[in-house]
Enzyme design. Structure first.
Site, short mmCIF file in Angstrom:
data_model
loop_
_atom_site.label_atom_id
_atom_site.label_comp_id
_atom_site.label_asym_id
_atom_site.label_seq_id
_atom_site.Cartn_x
_atom_site.Cartn_y
_atom_site.Cartn_z
N THR A 189 0.85 -1.20 0.00
CA THR A 189 0.00 0.00 0.00
C THR A 189 0.88 1.25 0.00
O THR A 189 1.97 1.25 0.58
CB THR A 189 -0.91 -0.02 1.24
OG1 THR A 189 -1.81 -1.13 1.11
CG2 THR A 189 -1.72 1.26 1.37
N GLY A 190 0.37 2.31 -0.63
CA GLY A 190 1.11 3.58 -0.65
C GLY A 190 1.43 3.98 -2.09
O GLY A 190 1.15 3.23 -3.04
N ALA A 225 7.85 1.62 2.20
CA ALA A 225 8.18 1.80 3.62
C ALA A 225 8.37 3.28 3.88
O ALA A 225 8.63 4.07 2.97
CB ALA A 225 9.46 1.04 3.97
N ASP A 226 8.22 3.65 5.14
CA ASP A 226 8.45 5.04 5.54
C ASP A 226 9.90 5.26 5.93
O ASP A 226 10.44 6.35 5.73
CB ASP A 226 7.50 5.40 6.68
CG ASP A 226 6.06 5.24 6.24
OD1 ASP A 226 5.68 5.92 5.28
OD2 ASP A 226 5.34 4.41 6.82
N LYS A 234 6.72 1.24 8.98
CA LYS A 234 5.66 1.27 7.98
C LYS A 234 4.37 1.75 8.65
O LYS A 234 4.27 1.81 9.86
CB LYS A 234 5.44 -0.12 7.38
CG LYS A 234 6.52 -0.49 6.35
CD LYS A 234 6.22 -1.78 5.63
CE LYS A 234 4.88 -1.88 4.99
NZ LYS A 234 4.54 -0.80 4.03
N GLY A 235 3.39 2.08 7.82
CA GLY A 235 2.09 2.46 8.35
C GLY A 235 1.74 3.92 8.14
O GLY A 235 0.71 4.38 8.62
N GLY A 236 2.61 4.64 7.39
CA GLY A 236 2.28 6.03 7.08
C GLY A 236 0.94 6.14 6.37
O GLY A 236 0.21 7.12 6.53
N GLU A 251 -0.54 -5.13 6.09
CA GLU A 251 0.80 -5.22 5.48
C GLU A 251 1.67 -6.22 6.24
O GLU A 251 2.41 -6.99 5.63
CB GLU A 251 1.47 -3.84 5.48
CG GLU A 251 0.85 -2.89 4.48
CD GLU A 251 1.37 -1.46 4.58
OE1 GLU A 251 1.29 -0.76 3.57
OE2 GLU A 251 1.83 -1.06 5.66
O1 LIG Z 1 3.37 1.61 5.08
C1 LIG Z 1 2.76 2.12 4.17
C2 LIG Z 1 1.30 2.25 4.17
O2 LIG Z 1 0.74 1.82 5.38
C3 LIG Z 1 3.51 2.63 2.98
O3 LIG Z 1 4.18 1.58 2.40
C4 LIG Z 1 4.45 3.69 3.42
O4 LIG Z 1 3.71 4.70 4.09
C5 LIG Z 1 5.21 4.29 2.25
O5 LIG Z 1 4.33 4.99 1.42
P1 LIG Z 1 4.81 5.75 0.13
O6 LIG Z 1 5.27 4.72 -0.85
O7 LIG Z 1 3.58 6.50 -0.33
O8 LIG Z 1 5.92 6.68 0.55
#
Ligand SMILES: O=C(CO)[C@H](O)[C@H](O)COP(=O)(O)O
EC number: 5.3.1.6
Length: 237
Positions: A28-29, A85-86, A96-98, A105
């Site tokens: 996700t993301g 990932a964040d 993770k989890g942004g 996940e």
């Molecule tokens: O952990 C996540 C979602 O829960 C995403 O993988 C994480 O936030 C990175 O997002 P992005 O690819 O938009 O930077």
């Protein structure tokens, strides 16, 4: 090259690992979304794969892109999960989890033979913690859970403020599982494995965004090109 192009490059590199017949976890993301779109192009060209999405948003993207979907009830394992990932540290521990999808996940990553993290190289850090750590909680008893989390922070050598995540409309952000998220602004997490154990032991904490020993490789795209970093220890260590 802008950030979005770097994310797409990382996604394209991870796609090279996908083979006909594979069962895939779909992250996700914004970076994982590139992977789903590129995978969809390959599926439309004849590639046979099946995916398990890690969020309702990814489910919608996969359907739009024509990627066939299944669930972890219908299949017994996944070959590869590709997710963003964040933050990624040098041992491939993650925050993770942004995007709020950390629970699904983590379930999907744990059910996978291999997790590939895709990111632009701004996510590569020496020490986790600059990005606020998401802790997914049950709304019932929030005050008690919050106090227990603060105690776990103190016992794990970290400190900082927690904020209940809000959606863009100002209401409390609700995860796909119907839970809330506390974002913990810790600055530095010197021992993420210790903190992960302490948080997992708290009643009321559904999951947290520390992914320890789950990622097998990280594909990081930057101005200098793409770096693929492999984890030295086996999965779960
Ligand atoms: O952990 C996540 C979602 O829960 C995403 O993988 C994480 O936030 C990175 O997002 P992005 O690819 O938009 O930077």
């Amino acid at each position: 090259m802008d950030m979005d192009q770097l994310k797409r490059q990382a996604a394209a590199r991870a796609l090279e690992e996908v083979r006909d017949g594979m069962q895939l976890g779909l992250g996700t993301g914004s970076t994982a979304k590139h992977f789903v779109e590129l995978l969809g192009e390959r599926v439309r060209a004849g590639l046979k794969v099946i995916g398990v999405p890690t969020s309702e948003a990814t489910r919608a993207d996969a359907v739009r892109c024509g990627v066939p979907l299944t669930t972890l009830d219908e299949i017994d394992h996944l070959d590869i999960t590709v997710d963003g990932a964040d933050e990624v540290d040098h041992e491939l521990n993650l925050i993770k989890g942004g995007g709020g999808a950390l629970l699904r996940e983590k379930i999907v990553a744990a059910a996978s033979d291999r997790m590939i993290v895709i990111a632009d190289d701004s996510k590569w850090v020496a020490t986790l913690g600059r990005f606020p750590l998401p802790v997914e909680v049950i709304p019932f008893g929030l005050g008690a859970t919050r106090r227990a989390i603060e105690k776990a922070f103190a016992q794990s050598g970290v400190s900082g403020q927690m904020a209940l995540r809000k959606a863009k409309d100002g209401h409390v952000f609700v995860t796909d599982g119907g839970h809330w998220i506390l974002d913990a602004h810790l600055g530095r997490i010197e021992d993420p494995a210790r903190l992960a154990v302490a948080l997992s032991a708290i009643p009321g904490v559904v999951e947290h965004g520390l992914f320890i020993g789950l990622a097998g490789s990280a594909v990081l795209a930057g101005g200098e090109g793409i770096r693929v970093i492999e984890r030295r220890k086996p999965k779960g260590d």
